[in-house]
Design a protein around this motif. Structure first.
Motif, PDB file in Angstrom:
ATOM      1  N   MET A   1     -58.242  27.908 -21.736  1.00 49.14           N
ATOM      2  CA  MET A   1     -57.651  26.897 -22.586  1.00 49.14           C
ATOM      3  C   MET A   1     -57.636  25.590 -21.803  1.00 49.14           C
ATOM      4  SD  MET A   1     -53.752  26.822 -23.981  1.00 49.14           S
ATOM      5  CE  MET A   1     -53.758  26.597 -25.727  1.00 49.14           C
ATOM      6  N   THR A   2     -58.484  24.676 -22.156  1.00 53.76           N
ATOM      7  CA  THR A   2     -58.496  23.387 -21.484  1.00 53.76           C
ATOM      8  C   THR A   2     -57.624  22.418 -22.265  1.00 53.76           C
ATOM      9  OG1 THR A   2     -60.454  22.727 -22.710  1.00 53.76           O
ATOM     10  CG2 THR A   2     -60.823  23.736 -20.564  1.00 53.76           C
ATOM     11  N   SER A   4     -54.402  21.971 -22.085  1.00 58.98           N
ATOM     12  CA  SER A   4     -53.104  22.503 -22.493  1.00 58.98           C
ATOM     13  C   SER A   4     -52.024  21.465 -22.204  1.00 58.98           C
ATOM     14  CB  SER A   4     -52.817  23.817 -21.775  1.00 58.98           C
ATOM     15  OG  SER A   4     -52.956  23.651 -20.393  1.00 58.98           O
ATOM     16  N   PRO A   5     -51.003  21.418 -23.055  1.00 58.93           N
ATOM     17  CA  PRO A   5     -49.950  20.422 -22.865  1.00 58.93           C
ATOM     18  C   PRO A   5     -49.109  20.733 -21.629  1.00 58.93           C
ATOM     19  CG  PRO A   5     -49.378  21.916 -24.644  1.00 58.93           C
ATOM     20  CD  PRO A   5     -50.782  22.250 -24.223  1.00 58.93           C
ATOM     21  N   THR A   8     -46.563  24.085 -20.357  1.00 59.48           N
ATOM     22  CA  THR A   8     -47.040  25.349 -20.909  1.00 59.48           C
ATOM     23  C   THR A   8     -46.679  26.483 -19.959  1.00 59.48           C
ATOM     24  OG1 THR A   8     -48.866  24.220 -22.007  1.00 59.48           O
ATOM     25  CG2 THR A   8     -49.107  26.592 -21.682  1.00 59.48           C
ATOM     26  N   PHE A  10     -47.898  29.901 -18.330  1.00 62.01           N
ATOM     27  CA  PHE A  10     -49.115  30.644 -18.053  1.00 62.01           C
ATOM     28  C   PHE A  10     -48.753  31.919 -17.312  1.00 62.01           C
ATOM     29  CE2 PHE A  10     -50.603  26.284 -18.381  1.00 62.01           C
ATOM     30  CZ  PHE A  10     -51.737  26.421 -19.166  1.00 62.01           C
ATOM     31  N   LEU A  33     -53.081  24.141 -12.485  1.00 62.42           N
ATOM     32  CA  LEU A  33     -52.011  24.712 -13.306  1.00 62.42           C
ATOM     33  C   LEU A  33     -50.710  24.838 -12.529  1.00 62.42           C
ATOM     34  CD1 LEU A  33     -53.841  27.620 -15.185  1.00 62.42           C
ATOM     35  CD2 LEU A  33     -53.130  25.406 -16.106  1.00 62.42           C
ATOM     36  N   ASN A  40     -45.784  22.921 -15.561  1.00 62.95           N
ATOM     37  CA  ASN A  40     -46.065  24.237 -16.135  1.00 62.95           C
ATOM     38  C   ASN A  40     -45.143  25.288 -15.529  1.00 62.95           C
ATOM     39  OD1 ASN A  40     -48.239  23.355 -17.721  1.00 62.95           O
ATOM     40  ND2 ASN A  40     -49.645  23.572 -16.012  1.00 62.95           N
TER      41      ASN A  40
END
Length: 97
Positions: A1-2, A4-5, A8, A10, A33, A40
């Motif tokens: 998933m590129t 992503s806000p 997020t 993960f 990430l 994140n």
């Protein structure tokens, strides 16, 4: 998933988490990430800590103690390729019908 806000959540399994510490394909994505200012949340299972530690150090510890080399067994060919790139012997139970 590129794309992503920020903020997020993960989930990283051990094979992904190791990329934060070992230079290999995909490491830049994991490092990005995990970068704190992005905001994140990184989730793992409790067993991931042990799996990641084993992936980073267990074979070296064994061979230094003069045990036979570690053989990494997984039913995931991608994980086996990573293990092979780290110099581990590998086996897949699916190869033995």
């Amino acid at each position: 998933m590129t794309g992503s806000p920020p903020g997020t959540v993960f989930y990283l399994d051990a094979s992904a988490l190791v990329k934060r510490y070992v230079a290999e394909t995909g490491d830049s994505r994991i490092i990005a990430l995990c970068h704190p200012p992005v905001g994140n949340t990184i989730a793992t299972a409790r067993v991931t800590k042990a799996e990641a530690a084993a992936a980073l150090t267990l074979n070296g510890v064994l061979t230094q103690a003069q045990f036979p080399p570690l053989i990494f067994i997984a039913a995931d060919d991608d994980l086996l390729k990573v293990a092979q790139s780290e110099g581990l012997g590998t086996d897949n139970p699916n190869w033995h019908p």
